[in-house]
Design a protein around this motif. Sequence first.
Motif, PDB file in Angstrom:
ATOM      1  N   PHE A  46       0.674  -1.367  -0.328  1.00  0.00           N
ATOM      2  CA  PHE A  46       0.168  -0.103   0.025  1.00  0.00           C
ATOM      3  C   PHE A  46       1.075   1.916   0.177  1.00  0.00           C
ATOM      4  O   PHE A  46       1.454   1.499   0.717  1.00  0.00           O
ATOM      5  CB  PHE A  46      -1.280   0.085   1.054  1.00  0.00           C
ATOM      6  CG  PHE A  46      -2.190   0.912   1.123  1.00  0.00           C
ATOM      7  CD1 PHE A  46      -3.045   1.535   0.507  1.00  0.00           C
ATOM      8  CD2 PHE A  46      -2.613   1.914   3.115  1.00  0.00           C
ATOM      9  CE1 PHE A  46      -3.655   2.151   0.228  1.00  0.00           C
ATOM     10  CE2 PHE A  46      -2.742   2.809   2.762  1.00  0.00           C
ATOM     11  CZ  PHE A  46      -3.899   3.442   1.666  1.00  0.00           C
ATOM     12  N   CYS A  48       0.213   5.199  -0.028  1.00  0.00           N
ATOM     13  CA  CYS A  48      -0.147   5.973   0.344  1.00  0.00           C
ATOM     14  C   CYS A  48       0.483   7.162   0.255  1.00  0.00           C
ATOM     15  O   CYS A  48       1.770   7.506   0.521  1.00  0.00           O
ATOM     16  CB  CYS A  48      -0.987   5.352   1.690  1.00  0.00           C
ATOM     17  SG  CYS A  48      -1.656   6.738   2.154  1.00  0.00           S
ATOM     18  N   VAL A  70      -1.662   5.336  -4.302  1.00  0.00           N
ATOM     19  CA  VAL A  70      -2.884   6.463  -3.426  1.00  0.00           C
ATOM     20  C   VAL A  70      -2.325   7.351  -3.580  1.00  0.00           C
ATOM     21  O   VAL A  70      -1.264   7.307  -2.684  1.00  0.00           O
ATOM     22  CB  VAL A  70      -3.786   6.039  -2.371  1.00  0.00           C
ATOM     23  CG1 VAL A  70      -4.633   7.274  -1.964  1.00  0.00           C
ATOM     24  CG2 VAL A  70      -4.400   4.851  -2.078  1.00  0.00           C
ATOM     25  N   ALA A 100      -6.555   9.374   1.401  1.00  0.00           N
ATOM     26  CA  ALA A 100      -5.848   8.014   2.370  1.00  0.00           C
ATOM     27  C   ALA A 100      -6.821   7.970   2.592  1.00  0.00           C
ATOM     28  O   ALA A 100      -7.070   6.266   3.269  1.00  0.00           O
ATOM     29  CB  ALA A 100      -4.003   8.528   3.461  1.00  0.00           C
TER      30      ALA A 100
END
Length: 185
Positions: A46, A48, A70, A100
Amino acid sequence: MRVVSGTHKGHRLYSVPTHKTRPTTDKVKEAVFQIIGPYFDGGVVFDCFAGSGGLGIECLSRGAEKAIFVDKEPKAIKTIWDNVRALKLEDHVEVFRTDAYRAMKAAGKRGITFSYVFLDPPYKKFSYEDLMQKLLEHELLEDGAVVVCEHDISEALPREVGPIRQFKQEEYGSNIGVSFYQKEE
């Protein structure tokens, strides 16, 4: 900016054409991966506040099976896609233009868990403790998952957030700090 190691070693990465992002330097990236493990046997990442996607792409190059990127900035999303396409990694990524907290909630609803999480928000604008709390709240971390937080060295990060415990903190240059955490099993 380039991929430091793995299957895509040496490949140059596009940078986000804006002053709103700060790419992780190759020096810092190399140091981070020496600490969390130079190569991976699968796992989901992930990335972020992903910016150009350099950290997640580095993980894929080093053996991670999938990365979720993201970022809220449209130019960052375009840059991530440009880098992903240049390396032909489309089948291994998901890219979302959102904040987020929404991304974490959505991942939790999908039942996704992460092996590696990179939190690199704009310095002094987010609470790392809140971000880690949300990772726990949405059950996004595998047991043993590693969370890497890049921050201004003047920011005091917590030693632990529930079962997420800091195991190392490093300083790079005059203002970059990186704190390393692991979720206890």
